[in-house]
Design a protein around this motif. Structure first.
Motif: not given
Length: 232
Positions: A190, A23, A185, A118, A19
């Motif tokens: 997610n 991140t 992440e 992303t 990510d």
């Protein structure tokens, strides 16, 4: 922590998915994301009217209910995605992360393939990686546009990146074992669909506790080096 929390094998089979926001750059540079969130709230205000404060609350509500603010704007206000990103990505209004030589060294030490996964349009993460001087360590960006504007945590986003990896010859089409895909992440929301698909999950967040299903938990990207196991 799960039994898997003994180390990640750093070998050629690995597909590292990072990510971008909070991140690849961490919580200590939250001002980067704040600059983008401010611009998003301005777009919401321009779209729905009201005060900046009320637009900020709508931004947060859409993010919570739809996964991304954009998804909420598309569903509730008919927003065209590229209009949204063209507005919020104006460089003069944004702050970017600082140069990060230690991160570059870490990323280049990872064997296998390295991509960004992303919920933003790719120009935001690419600009940030260029500022951090990390772009040479990342092969490509799988962004919201490639997800047909339906991002994480929607299952379709994970379906699409797996197909993209197969098309690139990185992931075997017949592979039923997906643990070679490592997702890093800051968002548990997610990570959960990745866990359900059998990916290796790495929570990168200093502020929350990891549930038992998370494979690895690190406070900052640079702590990844502590989790790596290299085969000799």
């Amino acid at each position: 922590m799960s039994a898997l929390d003994i180390g990640i094998k750093n070998d050629a089979s690995k597909i590292w998915l990072f990510d971008y926001d909070l991140t690849l750059y961490g919580e200590e540079e939250r001002f980067v994301l704040n600059s983008l969130d401010h611009r998003i709230a301005e777009f919401v205000q321009k779209t729905v009217g009201g005060t900046f404060e009320s637009a900020t609350e709508i931004r947060k509500d859409y993010l919570h209910r739809f996964g991304t603010t954009l998804s909420g704007l598309m569903a509730m206000n008919g927003t065209a995605p590229d209009d949204f990103f063209d507005f919020i990505h104006e460089p003069e209004y944004l702050i970017y992360p600082k140069v990060a030589p230690e991160k570059l060294e870490l990323l280049k030490s990872l064997v296998g393939h390295r991509f960004v996964f992303t919920n933003g349009r790719g120009d935001w993460s690419r600009a940030g990686m260029a500022h951090m001087q990390l772009d040479s360590a990342i092969e490509d960006v799988f962004d919201l546009k490639l997800m047909d504007w339906e991002g994480k945590p929607h299952v379709s986003a994970y379906d699409k990146i797996e197909k993209w990896l197969v098309a690139r010859g990185v992931l075997a089409q017949e592979s039923s074992e997906k643990s070679q895909i490592v997702l890093l992440e800051d968002s548990l929301r997610n990570l959960e669909p990745a866990h359900e698909r059998g990916w290796t999950t790495v929570l990168v967040n200093p502020n929350i506790q990891a549930p038992s299903w998370v494979d690895f938990h690190i406070p900052h990207l640079l702590n990844l080096k502590e989790k790596l196991v290299t085969n000799h």
